[in-house]
Every structure is written in C-alpha cells, then in structure tokens.
Design an enzyme around this catalytic site. Structure first.
Site, PDB file in Angstrom:
ATOM      1  N   ASP A   1       0.965  -0.788  -0.160  1.00 26.28           N
ATOM      2  CA  ASP A   1      -0.079  -0.229  -0.203  1.00 26.28           C
ATOM      3  C   ASP A   1       0.719   0.875  -0.015  1.00 26.28           C
ATOM      4  O   ASP A   1       1.373   0.834   0.349  1.00 26.28           O
ATOM      5  CB  ASP A   1      -0.537  -0.380   1.238  1.00 26.28           C
ATOM      6  CG  ASP A   1      -2.394   1.098   1.201  1.00 26.28           C
ATOM      7  OD1 ASP A   1      -2.599   1.207   0.041  1.00 26.28           O
ATOM      8  OD2 ASP A   1      -2.811   1.498   2.191  1.00 26.28           O
TER       9      ASP A   1
ATOM     10  N   ASN B   1       1.747   3.559  -2.806  1.00 29.30           N
ATOM     11  CA  ASN B   1       2.157   4.348  -3.644  1.00 29.30           C
ATOM     12  C   ASN B   1       1.801   5.321  -4.075  1.00 29.30           C
ATOM     13  O   ASN B   1       2.397   6.519  -4.519  1.00 29.30           O
ATOM     14  CB  ASN B   1       1.926   3.109  -4.944  1.00 29.30           C
ATOM     15  CG  ASN B   1       2.130   1.818  -5.124  1.00 29.30           C
ATOM     16  OD1 ASN B   1       2.981   1.545  -4.498  1.00 29.30           O
ATOM     17  ND2 ASN B   1       1.584   0.940  -6.204  1.00 29.30           N
TER      18      ASN B   1
ATOM     19  N   GLU C   1     -12.163  -4.647  -5.142  1.00 28.37           N
ATOM     20  CA  GLU C   1     -12.466  -3.172  -5.289  1.00 28.37           C
ATOM     21  C   GLU C   1     -11.775  -1.923  -5.107  1.00 28.37           C
ATOM     22  O   GLU C   1     -12.237  -1.899  -6.233  1.00 28.37           O
ATOM     23  CB  GLU C   1     -12.440  -2.939  -3.985  1.00 28.37           C
ATOM     24  CG  GLU C   1     -13.146  -3.615  -2.320  1.00 28.37           C
ATOM     25  CD  GLU C   1     -13.568  -5.378  -2.251  1.00 28.37           C
ATOM     26  OE1 GLU C   1     -12.380  -5.381  -2.085  1.00 28.37           O
ATOM     27  OE2 GLU C   1     -14.264  -6.051  -1.934  1.00 28.37           O
ATOM     28  N   ASN C   2     -10.089  -2.125  -6.316  1.00 28.23           N
ATOM     29  CA  ASN C   2      -9.818  -1.416  -7.284  1.00 28.23           C
ATOM     30  C   ASN C   2     -10.530  -1.261  -7.936  1.00 28.23           C
ATOM     31  O   ASN C   2     -10.110  -0.061  -8.762  1.00 28.23           O
ATOM     32  CB  ASN C   2      -8.070  -2.053  -7.118  1.00 28.23           C
ATOM     33  CG  ASN C   2      -7.069  -1.876  -5.867  1.00 28.23           C
ATOM     34  OD1 ASN C   2      -6.448  -2.768  -5.570  1.00 28.23           O
ATOM     35  ND2 ASN C   2      -7.740  -0.796  -4.687  1.00 28.23           N
TER      36      ASN C   2
HETATM   37  C1  IPE Z   1      -5.723  -2.644  -0.858  1.00 21.65           C
HETATM   38  O1  IPE Z   1      -5.522  -1.536  -0.786  1.00 21.65           O
HETATM   39  C2  IPE Z   1      -5.559  -2.574  -2.166  1.00 21.65           C
HETATM   40  C3  IPE Z   1      -4.211  -4.157  -2.471  1.00 21.65           C
HETATM   41  C4  IPE Z   1      -3.097  -3.338  -1.625  1.00 21.65           C
HETATM   42  C5  IPE Z   1      -3.585  -4.312  -3.487  1.00 21.65           C
HETATM   43  P1  IPE Z   1      -6.053   0.135  -1.156  1.00 21.65           P
HETATM   44  O2  IPE Z   1      -5.318   0.978  -0.668  1.00 21.65           O
HETATM   45  O3  IPE Z   1      -6.552  -0.929  -1.942  1.00 21.65           O
HETATM   46  O4  IPE Z   1      -7.042  -0.128   0.296  1.00 21.65           O
HETATM   47  P2  IPE Z   1      -8.104   1.221   1.144  1.00 21.65           P
HETATM   48  O5  IPE Z   1      -8.563   1.317   0.091  1.00 21.65           O
HETATM   49  O6  IPE Z   1      -6.713   1.803   1.277  1.00 21.65           O
HETATM   50  O7  IPE Z   1      -8.270  -0.529   1.971  1.00 21.65           O
HETATM   51  C1  IPE Z   2      -1.528   0.167  -3.390  1.00 23.45           C
HETATM   52  O1  IPE Z   2      -1.157   1.662  -3.704  1.00 23.45           O
HETATM   53  C2  IPE Z   2      -1.631   0.345  -4.994  1.00 23.45           C
HETATM   54  C3  IPE Z   2      -2.420  -0.413  -5.381  1.00 23.45           C
HETATM   55  C4  IPE Z   2      -3.755  -0.533  -4.794  1.00 23.45           C
HETATM   56  C5  IPE Z   2      -2.809  -1.031  -6.514  1.00 23.45           C
HETATM   57  P1  IPE Z   2      -2.719   3.070  -3.420  1.00 23.45           P
HETATM   58  O2  IPE Z   2      -2.625   3.070  -4.945  1.00 23.45           O
HETATM   59  O3  IPE Z   2      -3.464   2.484  -3.138  1.00 23.45           O
HETATM   60  O4  IPE Z   2      -1.455   4.069  -2.737  1.00 23.45           O
HETATM   61  P2  IPE Z   2      -2.428   4.985  -2.024  1.00 23.45           P
HETATM   62  O5  IPE Z   2      -3.091   4.093  -0.769  1.00 23.45           O
HETATM   63  O6  IPE Z   2      -3.559   5.607  -2.611  1.00 23.45           O
HETATM   64  O7  IPE Z   2      -1.124   5.894  -1.272  1.00 23.45           O
HETATM   65 MG    MG Z   3      -4.148   2.389  -0.614  1.00 25.83          MG
END
Ligand code: IPE
Ligand code: IPE
Ligand code: MG
Length: 260
Positions: free
Chosen positions: A24, A26, A71-72
């Site tokens: 998480d 990025n 959910e992504n």
């Molecule tokens: C969890 O991260 C999913 C992945 C790392 C692929 P998210 O950023 O989607 O989770 P939430 O929204 O903070 O719970």
């Molecule tokens: C995790 O990083 C990667 C994925 C969920 C694909 P995020 O994109 O969730 O990064 P933040 O949490 O918004 O910083």
């Molecule tokens: Mg995230």
C-alpha cells in the site's frame, strides 16, 4: 546465473516460510514527491523486484503480493488502465529475474475479470516458470477474500447438489479445498506498508493465525532493509495458536498431595 536460496540469515528465532504483503501507499509516495499517483505504481515495481529476489535468496517458500483488489476496479478508469498495462509489462519484463531466481509464479483472484492481454501474459509467465523449484510468488489480482469465500461456497453447494460432497462432513479443511490455492500453507507473516492498520479484504480465512506487521514506509520505499526488519520482528514473536507455550507459561509445580 541462478542466485536462489544461498543463505538463510540467522534471526535468532523462527523464520517465516510464507510472507504475504499488502503493498500500500504507492499513490501517497508519488504525491509526496510531487508526482502523479500512477508513477507511484511504476516505482512500486522496483520494490516488487527487490523483495521477490531477496525473499527467494533467503529461502522464503511462498510470497503472496496483493497487487490489485476486486474493490480497486472502482478507481478512475485511467488508473485502472495504467495498472493493467503495468501488470503486463511486469509479467513480460520480469520473466528473466523470475527464471534466474528459480521463482514459480501463480495468480489468485477472479482472474476471468482481467483484460485478455494481461491474462495471456499471465498464463505465459505461469507456464514458463511452472517447473522452477524455488520460491512460489503468488500475485493476488482482482482478489477479494469475500469474493473468494463466495466462490468457494458456490462450488461447494454445486458439489453437494451433485452428490459429491456430504454436508455433514464439512469442516474447515473441506472449506480450504474450495479456496483459490488450497495447497499453499497459510501465511506466517502478513506485512502491510504505508502505516494503515487494516486488512482490506485480503486472505481473511488464511490469516487467522498470521503474525501482523505494519511498516510506516510506503510500498516504493519498502526494500531489503525494511523486509529484514519485519522478519526480525517476526522472529521475536511467540505463536500460540490458542494454546500455551511451555517457556511462556510453564506448568505450575505440582503441590504435595496432588500426585496420583
Ligand atoms: C489494498 O490497498 C489493496 C492492494 C494493496 C492491492 P487499498 O489502498 O485498495 O486499500 P484501502 O482502500 O486503503 O482499504
Ligand atoms: C497500493 O497503493 C497499490 C494498489 C492498491 C493497486 P495505493 O494506490 O493504494 O496508494 P495509496 O494508498 O493511495 O497511497
Ligand atoms: Mg491504498
């Protein structure tokens, strides 16, 4: 040249055979650098390469990376498209590294929802690495634990209807058989980066007794030193699985008169 398991560092305790990581932060990392969110995903690939290689070298047996959740898909279309393109580039570009380190790749999740091009490269990389005998790298793609349990339930009910499964015999091991990858033992250590203290629908069933470690660093900053810190922390944990551990809770001395 192959660099696989050459050393297993002595952490003075137990060593996690299966590590699962919620990668998480990025987007936050990129924003901190004044960059667009998606460039954080690009930078995250360098962490994936380094952590995969280090785990393989140390003798970790399985590494499960949460790369994209069900959910992504809710994210802006442009970000989702970027992530799917990055997945394809990763699968093609990292084949050499996976082969050099003897890593086998396997994906878990609702893979039928991935774009066809990504699926094609995924199957090609799985096939190419299938005979490697080093670490298993599992990529959780379009993965959600509730979705996995719903898929498992659907398959089990079908087997009951077809007379292949007797409902009275169902126990937790039966349930395991219906999960996406039943043969891989549960994670010993679950790491989440970027300081967030939640599970976000990852391996709910499988992490029942995993040790949890939260790193403050965002995923692009999570490298070998941070991995070693997590493993060293794990080595100090006492896993009890609901029971007692002799050196933590010794048997009370028997009082006179209690002997049988
Ligand atoms: C969890 O991260 C999913 C992945 C790392 C692929 P998210 O950023 O989607 O989770 P939430 O929204 O903070 O719970
Ligand atoms: C995790 O990083 C990667 C994925 C969920 C694909 P995020 O994109 O969730 O990064 P933040 O949490 O918004 O910083
Ligand atoms: Mg995230």
């Amino acid at each position: 040249m192959a660099t696989r398991p050459i050393a297993r560092p002595d952490f003075g305790g137990s060593f996690p055979e299966h590590i699962a990581i919620i990668m998480d932060g990025n987007g936050r990392w990129a924003e901190q650098q004044g960059l667009r969110r998606v460039l954080g995903h690009r930078e995250g690939i360098n962490s994936v390469r380094e952590i995969t290689t280090e785990c393989a070298r140390m003798g970790v047996k399985s590494l499960t990376l949460y790369a994209f959740s069900v959910e992504n898909w809710k994210r802006p279309r442009m970000e989702v498209r970027y992530l799917m393109r990055l997945l394809r580039q990763f699968l093609v570009g990292e084949r050499g590294t996976l082969m050099d380190n003897g890593v086998r790749l396997r994906a878990i999740g609702r893979l039928d929802t991935l774009p066809e091009l990504a699926m094609r490269e995924l199957r090609a990389t799985e096939n190419m690495t299938a005979k490697n005998d080093g670490m298993l790298l599992r990529l959780a793609l379009s993965y959600g634990s509730r979705a996995e349990l719903a898929d498992a339930l659907r398959a089990a009910v079908r087997d009951v209807q077809a007379g292949r499964l007797d409902p009275d015999t169902i126990d937790d091991e039966t349930l395991r058989r219906y999960l996406y990858d039943p043969r891989t033992p549960d994670p010993d250590l679950l790491i989440r980066t970027a300081g967030e203290k939640r599970i976000s629908n990852f391996l709910l069933w499988q992490i029942s007794y995993s040790e949890i470690y939260v790193a403050d660093e965002c995923w692009p900053q999570f490298r070998k030193a941070q991995l070693l810190a997590a493993i060293a922390d794990y080595a100090r944990r006492v896993r009890k699985y609901g029971g007692l551990v002799a050196d933590v809770a010794p048997e009370p001395p028997r009082r006179r008169g209690m002997e049988a």
